[in-house]
Design a protein around this motif. Sequence first.
Motif, PDB file in Angstrom:
ATOM      1  N   GLY A 170      -3.259  -3.205  -4.761  1.00 40.00           N
ATOM      2  CA  GLY A 170      -4.602  -2.948  -4.875  1.00 40.00           C
ATOM      3  C   GLY A 170      -5.208  -4.218  -5.189  1.00 40.00           C
ATOM      4  N   LYS A 171      -6.539  -3.940  -5.303  1.00 37.45           N
ATOM      5  CA  LYS A 171      -7.616  -4.955  -5.828  1.00 37.45           C
ATOM      6  C   LYS A 171      -8.402  -4.521  -7.101  1.00 37.45           C
ATOM      7  CE  LYS A 171      -9.289  -8.030  -3.071  1.00 37.45           C
ATOM      8  NZ  LYS A 171     -10.081  -8.666  -2.101  1.00 37.45           N
ATOM      9  N   ALA A 172      -8.486  -5.303  -8.260  1.00 43.04           N
ATOM     10  CA  ALA A 172      -9.228  -4.827  -9.250  1.00 43.04           C
ATOM     11  C   ALA A 172     -10.549  -5.595  -9.307  1.00 43.04           C
ATOM     12  CB  ALA A 172      -8.642  -4.841 -10.568  1.00 43.04           C
ATOM     13  N   LEU A 173     -11.818  -5.377  -9.280  1.00 39.36           N
ATOM     14  CA  LEU A 173     -12.795  -6.251  -9.247  1.00 39.36           C
ATOM     15  C   LEU A 173     -13.608  -6.364 -10.531  1.00 39.36           C
ATOM     16  CD1 LEU A 173     -14.638  -5.153  -5.788  1.00 39.36           C
ATOM     17  CD2 LEU A 173     -12.893  -7.047  -6.164  1.00 39.36           C
ATOM     18  N   PHE A 174     -14.140  -7.439 -10.884  1.00 43.79           N
ATOM     19  CA  PHE A 174     -15.106  -7.632 -12.143  1.00 43.79           C
ATOM     20  C   PHE A 174     -14.184  -7.307 -13.446  1.00 43.79           C
ATOM     21  CE2 PHE A 174     -17.995  -6.316  -8.814  1.00 43.79           C
ATOM     22  CZ  PHE A 174     -18.910  -7.589  -8.644  1.00 43.79           C
ATOM     23  N   VAL A 175     -13.177  -7.830 -13.460  1.00 48.00           N
ATOM     24  CA  VAL A 175     -12.102  -7.779 -14.631  1.00 48.00           C
ATOM     25  C   VAL A 175     -12.542  -8.470 -15.738  1.00 48.00           C
ATOM     26  CG1 VAL A 175      -9.740  -8.047 -15.314  1.00 48.00           C
ATOM     27  CG2 VAL A 175     -10.213  -7.697 -13.070  1.00 48.00           C
ATOM     28  N   LEU A 176     -12.977  -8.008 -16.939  1.00 43.96           N
ATOM     29  CA  LEU A 176     -13.464  -8.474 -18.220  1.00 43.96           C
ATOM     30  C   LEU A 176     -12.550  -9.493 -18.856  1.00 43.96           C
ATOM     31  CD1 LEU A 176     -15.431  -5.576 -19.473  1.00 43.96           C
ATOM     32  CD2 LEU A 176     -16.028  -7.383 -17.924  1.00 43.96           C
TER      33      LEU A 176
END
Length: 364
Positions: free
Chosen positions: A147-153
């Motif tokens: 999948g995809k993870a957005l706005f990774v800190l």
Amino acid sequence: MEFGLSEDQRLMQESVNRTLEKVSPLDRVRKAAEAREPYARDIWAALVDLGVPGLIVPENEGGMGLKLLDAALVSEALGRYVAPAPFIATAVMAPLALIGSASPRQQEAFLPKLAGGEAVVGVAISERASGARDGAGITASGGKLTGKALFVLDCGGADFYIVGDRDCGLHLVWADAEGLARTELTTIDLTRSVGELDFVNVEAEPLVSGDAKTTTRRMLDAGRVMLAADTLGAGWRMIEKAVDYAKERKQFGRVIGSFQAVKHMCAEMAAELEPGRSLIWYAAHAFDEIPEESSLMAAHAKAHLSEVGRFVARTATEVHGGMGFTDLLGLHYWFKRIGLDRQLLGSPERVRQDAAVLQGWAAE
């Protein structure tokens, strides 16, 4: 009962401020931003020397074992100096994930590395904060993530990641894992690293020693308090710059600070921003001492400082007039820092929705 900082806390914040004043002047911030550095290694090294990465790591794992309020004081200082350093994810959210849900073996392997500043950690739980978007979200199956993870800190330069899946599970993923693609995002704030992660059957090590849902909630609460504190520091620096400019800039033969309209603008900024300090302090206190209030107070702090921060950023820029829009003053670094704080881990609208749900005023 004393409602204020202890002597140790005041000394710690003064020490961090002095260090950042020396190692993170505007010229260094500008250089890091223009070079698109994931973080400034010399600034991070100075913070490591102060023990900042180990603030909330337990003492038996090499940290200082302090509370979230102590971390909020550091976050305020980082915002004040727009320091390009990986703090919120690496020094706050990642340790909380390991403390709350890692096995003893995992804690022994990773917490000392965090405390010693030997590793930078990205945190990918933004879908839990702002809602899943089309095409985003992580699925875990058979020890692998897709999948995809957005706005990774703290995405850029990370050695490993802590990733949340759709079922609130938490996983450790190495940055060089096969099938993992990292994309650095260009946001308005070039002092911090935010990115996207794409997973295609990526090997992951689950954190299974605690309630991952509760741990994720605590990570989110802590992150929101840190962003509010960062905004507080950046906002006060903008006010100070506006006041200093108003004392020097002359118009019609008088310094503009003598005009009533400018006085009112500066006073209103201070009056709006300063109450946020006690709100942040209480939210941080509740995180450790009043857990039943933690999520609500974190939401209040994040939402309120996001709105007040935007007002301060806009008004301070107006006080500077045309000069406020030039690169020469560098005011835009604080302006954009506050802007990104506003959006990370939930916009004010989203955070207020969370607060309404927590109080039973809205459906989840």
